[in-house]
Design a protein around this motif. Sequence first.
Motif, PDB file in Angstrom:
ATOM      1  N   ASP A 139      -9.874   2.283 -16.835  1.00 31.10           N
ATOM      2  CA  ASP A 139      -8.611   2.991 -17.099  1.00 31.10           C
ATOM      3  C   ASP A 139      -7.446   2.024 -16.961  1.00 31.10           C
ATOM      4  O   ASP A 139      -7.389   1.214 -16.035  1.00 31.10           O
ATOM      5  N   THR A 140      -6.530   2.097 -17.921  1.00 32.76           N
ATOM      6  CA  THR A 140      -5.349   1.230 -17.886  1.00 32.76           C
ATOM      7  C   THR A 140      -4.058   2.005 -17.615  1.00 32.76           C
ATOM      8  O   THR A 140      -2.982   1.408 -17.593  1.00 32.76           O
ATOM      9  N   LEU A 141      -4.175   3.325 -17.399  1.00 35.38           N
ATOM     10  CA  LEU A 141      -2.991   4.149 -17.191  1.00 35.38           C
ATOM     11  C   LEU A 141      -2.594   4.208 -15.718  1.00 35.38           C
ATOM     12  O   LEU A 141      -1.450   3.924 -15.349  1.00 35.38           O
ATOM     13  N   PHE A 142      -3.549   4.578 -14.868  1.00 32.65           N
ATOM     14  CA  PHE A 142      -3.251   4.718 -13.443  1.00 32.65           C
ATOM     15  C   PHE A 142      -2.903   3.382 -12.800  1.00 32.65           C
ATOM     16  O   PHE A 142      -2.155   3.327 -11.810  1.00 32.65           O
ATOM     17  N   THR A 143      -3.455   2.295 -13.348  1.00 28.48           N
ATOM     18  CA  THR A 143      -3.188   0.975 -12.768  1.00 28.48           C
ATOM     19  C   THR A 143      -1.720   0.576 -12.888  1.00 28.48           C
ATOM     20  O   THR A 143      -1.244  -0.278 -12.130  1.00 28.48           O
ATOM     21  N   ILE A 144      -1.004   1.199 -13.823  1.00 27.88           N
ATOM     22  CA  ILE A 144       0.420   0.878 -13.982  1.00 27.88           C
ATOM     23  C   ILE A 144       1.193   1.234 -12.714  1.00 27.88           C
ATOM     24  O   ILE A 144       2.186   0.587 -12.360  1.00 27.88           O
ATOM     25  N   THR A 145       0.743   2.280 -12.016  1.00 33.00           N
ATOM     26  CA  THR A 145       1.448   2.711 -10.799  1.00 33.00           C
ATOM     27  C   THR A 145       1.020   1.908  -9.575  1.00 33.00           C
ATOM     28  O   THR A 145       1.593   2.074  -8.496  1.00 33.00           O
ATOM     29  N   GLY A 146       0.021   1.047  -9.722  1.00 35.11           N
ATOM     30  CA  GLY A 146      -0.518   0.305  -8.588  1.00 35.11           C
ATOM     31  C   GLY A 146       0.507  -0.505  -7.809  1.00 35.11           C
ATOM     32  O   GLY A 146       0.553  -0.433  -6.578  1.00 35.11           O
ATOM     33  N   PRO A 147       1.347  -1.302  -8.472  1.00 34.48           N
ATOM     34  CA  PRO A 147       2.304  -2.134  -7.731  1.00 34.48           C
ATOM     35  C   PRO A 147       3.332  -1.342  -6.927  1.00 34.48           C
ATOM     36  O   PRO A 147       4.059  -1.942  -6.129  1.00 34.48           O
ATOM     37  N   ASN A 148       3.413  -0.039  -7.125  1.00 32.15           N
ATOM     38  CA  ASN A 148       4.368   0.755  -6.348  1.00 32.15           C
ATOM     39  C   ASN A 148       4.109   0.626  -4.855  1.00 32.15           C
ATOM     40  O   ASN A 148       5.050   0.559  -4.052  1.00 32.15           O
ATOM     41  N   ASN A 149       2.830   0.605  -4.469  1.00 30.98           N
ATOM     42  CA  ASN A 149       2.504   0.444  -3.047  1.00 30.98           C
ATOM     43  C   ASN A 149       3.048  -0.870  -2.507  1.00 30.98           C
ATOM     44  O   ASN A 149       3.589  -0.939  -1.400  1.00 30.98           O
ATOM     45  N   MET A 150       2.899  -1.924  -3.301  1.00 31.80           N
ATOM     46  CA  MET A 150       3.388  -3.232  -2.886  1.00 31.80           C
ATOM     47  C   MET A 150       4.922  -3.252  -2.807  1.00 31.80           C
ATOM     48  O   MET A 150       5.502  -3.886  -1.922  1.00 31.80           O
ATOM     49  N   ALA A 151       5.562  -2.552  -3.728  1.00 34.67           N
ATOM     50  CA  ALA A 151       7.023  -2.524  -3.738  1.00 34.67           C
ATOM     51  C   ALA A 151       7.574  -1.831  -2.494  1.00 34.67           C
ATOM     52  O   ALA A 151       8.511  -2.316  -1.849  1.00 34.67           O
ATOM     53  N   GLN A 152       6.998  -0.679  -2.135  1.00 33.21           N
ATOM     54  CA  GLN A 152       7.468   0.029  -0.947  1.00 33.21           C
ATOM     55  C   GLN A 152       7.119  -0.739   0.328  1.00 33.21           C
ATOM     56  O   GLN A 152       7.885  -0.732   1.299  1.00 33.21           O
ATOM     57  N   ALA A 153       5.964  -1.409   0.309  1.00 35.34           N
ATOM     58  CA  ALA A 153       5.604  -2.248   1.456  1.00 35.34           C
ATOM     59  C   ALA A 153       6.595  -3.398   1.615  1.00 35.34           C
ATOM     60  O   ALA A 153       7.005  -3.729   2.739  1.00 35.34           O
ATOM     61  N   GLY A 154       6.988  -4.007   0.501  1.00 40.56           N
ATOM     62  CA  GLY A 154       7.947  -5.100   0.554  1.00 40.56           C
ATOM     63  C   GLY A 154       9.315  -4.650   1.027  1.00 40.56           C
ATOM     64  O   GLY A 154       9.963  -5.331   1.831  1.00 40.56           O
ATOM     65  N   ALA A 155       9.776  -3.493   0.536  1.00 42.31           N
ATOM     66  CA  ALA A 155      11.075  -2.981   0.964  1.00 42.31           C
ATOM     67  C   ALA A 155      11.068  -2.686   2.466  1.00 42.31           C
ATOM     68  O   ALA A 155      12.044  -2.955   3.173  1.00 42.31           O
ATOM     69  N   THR A 156       9.957  -2.143   2.951  1.00 43.49           N
ATOM     70  CA  THR A 156       9.841  -1.863   4.386  1.00 43.49           C
ATOM     71  C   THR A 156       9.822  -3.150   5.185  1.00 43.49           C
ATOM     72  O   THR A 156      10.397  -3.231   6.279  1.00 43.49           O
ATOM     73  N   LEU A 157       9.160  -4.186   4.650  1.00 37.69           N
ATOM     74  CA  LEU A 157       9.162  -5.490   5.308  1.00 37.69           C
ATOM     75  C   LEU A 157      10.578  -6.050   5.396  1.00 37.69           C
ATOM     76  O   LEU A 157      10.961  -6.647   6.413  1.00 37.69           O
ATOM     77  N   GLY A 158      11.357  -5.870   4.335  1.00 42.51           N
ATOM     78  CA  GLY A 158      12.742  -6.326   4.346  1.00 42.51           C
ATOM     79  C   GLY A 158      13.555  -5.672   5.449  1.00 42.51           C
ATOM     80  O   GLY A 158      14.353  -6.319   6.128  1.00 42.51           O
ATOM     81  N   VAL A 159      13.350  -4.358   5.648  1.00 40.02           N
ATOM     82  CA  VAL A 159      14.031  -3.648   6.731  1.00 40.02           C
ATOM     83  C   VAL A 159      13.582  -4.191   8.083  1.00 40.02           C
ATOM     84  O   VAL A 159      14.389  -4.410   8.988  1.00 40.02           O
ATOM     85  N   PHE A 160      12.270  -4.413   8.225  1.00 41.83           N
ATOM     86  CA  PHE A 160      11.716  -4.922   9.480  1.00 41.83           C
ATOM     87  C   PHE A 160      12.318  -6.281   9.852  1.00 41.83           C
ATOM     88  O   PHE A 160      12.655  -6.539  11.006  1.00 41.83           O
ATOM     89  N   LEU A 161      12.447  -7.161   8.868  1.00 38.29           N
ATOM     90  CA  LEU A 161      12.985  -8.492   9.127  1.00 38.29           C
ATOM     91  C   LEU A 161      14.488  -8.482   9.386  1.00 38.29           C
ATOM     92  O   LEU A 161      14.999  -9.335  10.120  1.00 38.29           O
ATOM     93  N   LYS A 162      15.199  -7.524   8.806  1.00 40.26           N
ATOM     94  CA  LYS A 162      16.665  -7.513   8.899  1.00 40.26           C
ATOM     95  C   LYS A 162      17.179  -6.795  10.151  1.00 40.26           C
ATOM     96  O   LYS A 162      18.151  -7.236  10.775  1.00 40.26           O
ATOM     97  N   THR A 163      16.532  -5.710  10.552  1.00 39.09           N
ATOM     98  CA  THR A 163      17.071  -4.897  11.631  1.00 39.09           C
ATOM     99  C   THR A 163      16.949  -5.575  12.990  1.00 39.09           C
ATOM    100  O   THR A 163      16.022  -6.353  13.237  1.00 39.09           O
ATOM    101  N   LYS A 164      17.888  -5.264  13.864  1.00 32.74           N
ATOM    102  CA  LYS A 164      17.822  -5.697  15.255  1.00 32.74           C
ATOM    103  C   LYS A 164      17.597  -4.507  16.179  1.00 32.74           C
ATOM    104  O   LYS A 164      17.529  -4.684  17.408  1.00 32.74           O
ATOM    105  N   ASP A 165      17.483  -3.337  15.575  1.00 34.33           N
ATOM    106  CA  ASP A 165      17.247  -2.131  16.355  1.00 34.33           C
ATOM    107  C   ASP A 165      15.765  -2.034  16.718  1.00 34.33           C
ATOM    108  O   ASP A 165      14.890  -2.107  15.843  1.00 34.33           O
ATOM    109  N   LYS A 166      15.489  -1.862  17.988  1.00 36.24           N
ATOM    110  CA  LYS A 166      14.108  -1.874  18.464  1.00 36.24           C
ATOM    111  C   LYS A 166      13.284  -0.734  17.888  1.00 36.24           C
ATOM    112  O   LYS A 166      12.137  -0.919  17.470  1.00 36.24           O
ATOM    113  N   SER A 167      13.865   0.464  17.823  1.00 36.76           N
ATOM    114  CA  SER A 167      13.118   1.626  17.336  1.00 36.76           C
ATOM    115  C   SER A 167      12.774   1.494  15.856  1.00 36.76           C
ATOM    116  O   SER A 167      11.690   1.896  15.418  1.00 36.76           O
TER     117      SER A 167
END
Length: 211
Positions: free
Chosen positions: A12-40
Amino acid sequence: IVMNNIAEYGRDTLFTITGPNNMAQAGATLGVFLKTKDKSVKELAGPAALSAVLAGITEPAIYGVTLRFKRPFFIGAVFSGIAGAIVAAAGTGAPTLLGTSILTLPGYIGVGFVGFLIACAIAYFGSAIVTYFFGYSDDMLPKKEEKKEEEAGIYLRQERYAGSMRRTFYVGDHMTPNDVQAKYEDGVLTLTLPRKEAPQVEHDGRIAIEG
């Protein structure tokens, strides 16, 4: 459609188009993790980014971090769209339904696999970098109001809450609203009640019995 593609064409070549979405949200979350100084926020964003990129579990990342601060979520969505277009152009397919993560990447080996890897890298690192520089700051966190007073070396913490309040108490049947004076000043409500004796009922202690 996806299951029909797998049954008919073996991939299937249709569902695979949505695959990188997981990586994109993981990357955005990593950006928050690296930038924040708030412990919580760090304690939440770190494990969420890790579970998203390793196992494809993005719910903690989305609902706990990116969607909470909105801008990282939209940055991830933009890079997810860019990466999805690359996947579609590369013709990447998978022989079954796969949730995209580092552990499941071998399942995409075949036609368009290199393009899929490039798309995932763009989604992950692009979202992380843009979120770090433009998508998040600790100013987005709600302000914590706290007042401390130092009195003879002792710290006193005070918390004040805003809202409505209602309290009732009994003053006697002999008191009327016209007898009560109310004054509100500097957040203090003062009620003044006159010293008023209740009417006395005279009786000789005997009870009359009819009949």
